[in-house]
Design a protein around this motif. Structure first.
Motif, mmCIF file in Angstrom:
data_model
loop_
_atom_site.group_PDB
_atom_site.id
_atom_site.type_symbol
_atom_site.label_atom_id
_atom_site.label_comp_id
_atom_site.label_asym_id
_atom_site.label_seq_id
_atom_site.Cartn_x
_atom_site.Cartn_y
_atom_site.Cartn_z
ATOM 1 N N PHE A 266 41.660 -30.188 94.175
ATOM 2 C CA PHE A 266 42.152 -29.063 93.393
ATOM 3 C C PHE A 266 41.637 -27.733 93.934
ATOM 4 O O PHE A 266 42.338 -26.721 93.864
ATOM 5 C CB PHE A 266 41.775 -29.241 91.923
ATOM 6 N N LEU A 267 40.427 -27.724 94.475
ATOM 7 C CA LEU A 267 39.909 -26.497 95.080
ATOM 8 C C LEU A 267 40.714 -26.097 96.315
ATOM 9 O O LEU A 267 40.918 -24.906 96.576
ATOM 10 C CB LEU A 267 38.434 -26.680 95.459
ATOM 11 N N THR A 268 41.171 -27.081 97.071
ATOM 12 C CA THR A 268 41.989 -26.760 98.241
ATOM 13 C C THR A 268 43.386 -26.296 97.830
ATOM 14 O O THR A 268 44.043 -25.560 98.578
ATOM 15 C CB THR A 268 42.126 -27.974 99.182
ATOM 16 N N LEU A 269 43.844 -26.707 96.651
ATOM 17 C CA LEU A 269 45.166 -26.301 96.177
ATOM 18 C C LEU A 269 45.200 -24.852 95.701
ATOM 19 O O LEU A 269 46.107 -24.092 96.040
ATOM 20 C CB LEU A 269 45.602 -27.200 95.018
ATOM 21 N N PHE A 270 44.238 -24.467 94.889
ATOM 22 C CA PHE A 270 44.275 -23.178 94.186
ATOM 23 C C PHE A 270 44.409 -22.016 95.169
ATOM 24 O O PHE A 270 43.749 -22.012 96.220
ATOM 25 C CB PHE A 270 42.983 -23.009 93.363
ATOM 26 N N PRO A 271 45.266 -21.021 94.899
ATOM 27 C CA PRO A 271 46.049 -20.812 93.669
ATOM 28 C C PRO A 271 47.401 -21.516 93.654
ATOM 29 O O PRO A 271 48.196 -21.297 92.738
ATOM 30 C CB PRO A 271 46.240 -19.299 93.663
ATOM 31 N N ASN A 272 47.699 -22.314 94.669
ATOM 32 C CA ASN A 272 48.925 -23.107 94.643
ATOM 33 C C ASN A 272 48.775 -24.277 93.690
ATOM 34 O O ASN A 272 47.668 -24.751 93.439
ATOM 35 C CB ASN A 272 49.249 -23.638 96.036
ATOM 36 N N VAL A 273 49.888 -24.748 93.173
ATOM 37 C CA VAL A 273 49.903 -26.013 92.441
ATOM 38 C C VAL A 273 50.728 -27.045 93.193
ATOM 39 O O VAL A 273 50.534 -28.247 93.014
ATOM 40 C CB VAL A 273 50.435 -25.840 91.000
ATOM 41 N N MET A 274 51.636 -26.558 94.053
ATOM 42 C CA MET A 274 52.441 -27.453 94.876
ATOM 43 C C MET A 274 52.928 -26.668 96.088
ATOM 44 O O MET A 274 53.939 -25.969 96.024
ATOM 45 C CB MET A 274 53.614 -28.010 94.067
ATOM 46 N N THR B 217 41.101 -33.285 105.091
ATOM 47 C CA THR B 217 41.479 -32.307 104.069
ATOM 48 C C THR B 217 40.761 -30.980 104.283
ATOM 49 O O THR B 217 41.369 -29.899 104.222
ATOM 50 C CB THR B 217 41.144 -32.849 102.669
ATOM 51 N N GLN B 218 39.466 -31.057 104.539
ATOM 52 C CA GLN B 218 38.679 -29.840 104.744
ATOM 53 C C GLN B 218 39.150 -29.081 105.991
ATOM 54 O O GLN B 218 39.255 -27.848 105.976
ATOM 55 C CB GLN B 218 37.195 -30.188 104.858
ATOM 56 N N ALA B 219 39.454 -29.803 107.039
ATOM 57 C CA ALA B 219 39.881 -29.159 108.278
ATOM 58 C C ALA B 219 41.214 -28.432 108.120
ATOM 59 O O ALA B 219 41.410 -27.345 108.684
ATOM 60 C CB ALA B 219 39.984 -30.201 109.398
ATOM 61 N N ASP B 220 42.128 -29.008 107.349
ATOM 62 C CA ASP B 220 43.470 -28.431 107.220
ATOM 63 C C ASP B 220 43.587 -27.406 106.094
ATOM 64 O O ASP B 220 44.371 -26.458 106.194
ATOM 65 C CB ASP B 220 44.498 -29.543 106.989
ATOM 66 N N HIS B 221 42.843 -27.611 104.996
ATOM 67 C CA HIS B 221 43.090 -26.795 103.805
ATOM 68 C C HIS B 221 41.824 -26.226 103.165
ATOM 69 O O HIS B 221 41.911 -25.523 102.168
ATOM 70 C CB HIS B 221 43.810 -27.633 102.734
ATOM 71 N N GLY B 222 40.645 -26.559 103.690
ATOM 72 C CA GLY B 222 39.417 -26.291 102.965
ATOM 73 C C GLY B 222 38.869 -24.884 103.086
ATOM 74 O O GLY B 222 39.258 -24.086 103.932
ATOM 75 N N ASP B 223 37.910 -24.594 102.188
ATOM 76 C CA ASP B 223 37.132 -23.367 102.225
ATOM 77 C C ASP B 223 35.695 -23.719 101.832
ATOM 78 O O ASP B 223 35.314 -24.902 101.820
ATOM 79 C CB ASP B 223 37.727 -22.306 101.300
ATOM 80 N N GLY B 224 34.893 -22.713 101.499
ATOM 81 C CA GLY B 224 33.497 -22.981 101.156
ATOM 82 C C GLY B 224 33.331 -23.841 99.928
ATOM 83 O O GLY B 224 32.473 -24.739 99.887
ATOM 84 N N GLY B 225 34.146 -23.604 98.893
ATOM 85 C CA GLY B 225 34.048 -24.391 97.660
ATOM 86 C C GLY B 225 34.391 -25.846 97.882
ATOM 87 O O GLY B 225 33.708 -26.750 97.386
ATOM 88 N N SER B 226 35.469 -26.092 98.630
ATOM 89 C CA SER B 226 35.866 -27.483 98.891
ATOM 90 C C SER B 226 34.848 -28.189 99.780
ATOM 91 O O SER B 226 34.615 -29.395 99.641
ATOM 92 C CB SER B 226 37.259 -27.527 99.528
ATOM 93 N N LEU B 227 34.223 -27.442 100.689
ATOM 94 C CA LEU B 227 33.183 -28.039 101.534
ATOM 95 C C LEU B 227 32.001 -28.496 100.693
ATOM 96 O O LEU B 227 31.461 -29.594 100.906
ATOM 97 C CB LEU B 227 32.725 -27.032 102.587
ATOM 98 N N ALA B 228 31.598 -27.676 99.726
ATOM 99 C CA ALA B 228 30.497 -28.056 98.839
ATOM 100 C C ALA B 228 30.848 -29.312 98.047
ATOM 101 O O ALA B 228 30.028 -30.223 97.903
ATOM 102 C CB ALA B 228 30.169 -26.906 97.893
ATOM 103 N N ALA B 229 32.090 -29.378 97.541
ATOM 104 C CA ALA B 229 32.520 -30.561 96.791
ATOM 105 C C ALA B 229 32.543 -31.791 97.688
ATOM 106 O O ALA B 229 32.176 -32.898 97.260
ATOM 107 C CB ALA B 229 33.905 -30.316 96.185
#
Length: 334
Positions: free
Chosen positions: A265-273, A214-226
């Motif tokens: 959810f962090l990887t989603l934002f600002p998308n919902v779908m 998930t982190q590799a495909d969609h992540g950022d700093g916030g998702s990495l921390a989570a």
């Protein structure tokens, strides 16, 4: 922060609360076959969640209702595209509730055994399908320019989503085993610890692979921390089980779920779908939301009702906080 951003966060919190609470009672339902050795032990497991399982489902109902009111485009696309898996989950939850209530209505062994089978399968199937559903939401699905799902059921059964299903199933079962150890006494408590360690190791491997993907495909700093919080908490939960500290282990297994869902959810934002066909066709917090007036009214209602729900649910857990064992189950209970 706009109101639609606030409601995205609130819906994320509702899903986090649902998976934290319903996660362990799904896990206990699965353990009625994996851990319990006889009808008395199965009754002990069922009794650990008996007073709380229906209250846990309030979080799902609220999350669904909030999504319908705050993000109608998201709700419509989600429920049309994921119609079959969500229908299966709904049917399972209905049968599961009936099984809890009807199991002890008659004394015949066959009657009770059939309802126990129902509890097992209607706990296992949703625990798996929720992971598949959220895996597809994060990965992206076939949404066209009219924000309509144009894929089919088989598109949802991709490797990433199936791994997500395995993660939720094993993680919920681990969470349930820790809860069982926390709520029981005697031999069943000891075996629950051993089961928690075995299932927890499988969950750790699956979760690590899924979160890294998930982190590799969609992540950022916030998702990495989570993700880091989730991994550290899961390792800590396993260590606490080994030391016989069920309270700490339950808190840490719950933190694992909280951090992992927050990461999604962090990887989603600002998308919902997200749309896998064209990023411009993705549903976002802005193009899928209700009017500002609707969101404003909802915010006032949520501010009044939410504390009340939290208070009565906390009171329920406090009242039924004591441990139970097979010696608490009278022969007449069967």
């Amino acid at each position: 922060m706009e109101l639609h951003d606030v409601w995205f966060v609130l819906i994320a919190v509702l899903w986090i609360g649902y998976f934290f609470l319903e996660g362990f009672d799904f896990g206990v339902g699965v353990l009625t076959k994996l851990l319990a050795r006889d009808r008395t032990e199965r009754r002990v497991l069922i009794n650990t969640i008996g007073p709380v399982w229906d209250g846990n489902e309030v979080w799902l109902l609220t999350a669904g209702g909030a999504t319908f009111a705050a993000f109608p485009e998201w709700y419509a696309t989600l429920f049309s595209g994921f119609y079959l898996p969500l229908l299966i989950i709904l049917v399972c939850l209905i049968i599961r509730g009936v099984a809890f209530e009807y199991r002890a209505k008659r004394p015949e062994e066959r009657w009770q055994a059939n309802w126990e089978h129902a509890i097992f399968w209607t706990s296992l199937i949703p625990a798996f399908l929720w992971g598949v559903a959220f895996g597809n939401i994060v990965r992206g699905v076939k949404i066209d320019k009219d924000f309509e799902y144009v894929g089919n059921f088989w598109d949802l059964l991709n490797p990433y989503a199936l791994l997500g299903g395995l993660v939720t199933l094993t993680l919920f079962t681990f969470h349930g085993a820790v809860f069982t150890a926390l709520k029981t006494v005697g031999d069943i408590r000891t075996r629950a610890r051993r089961t928690a360690l075995a299932v927890g190791l499988v969950a750790a491997v699956a979760a690590l692979g899924f979160l890294i993907w998930t982190q590799a495909d969609h992540g950022d700093g916030g998702s990495l921390a989570a993700m880091i919080v989730a991994v550290v908490a899961l390792v800590g939960a396993l260590g606490a089980v080994k030391l016989g500290r069920e309270g700490w282990s339950f808190a840490l297994s719950g933190l694992t779920i909280v951090a992992a869902v927050a990461m999604l959810f962090l990887t989603l934002f600002p998308n919902v779908m997200p749309s896998s066909l064209n990023a411009d066709w993705s549903l976002t917090v802005s193009n899928a939301s209700s009017s500002p007036y609707t969101l404003k009214i909802m915010t006032w209602c949520a501010g009044i009702a939410t504390p009340i729900v939290l208070l009565y649910q906390s009171w329920t857990y406090w009242v039924f906080r004591k441990r139970i064992g097979t010696h608490h189950i009278a022969d007449a209970a069967h």
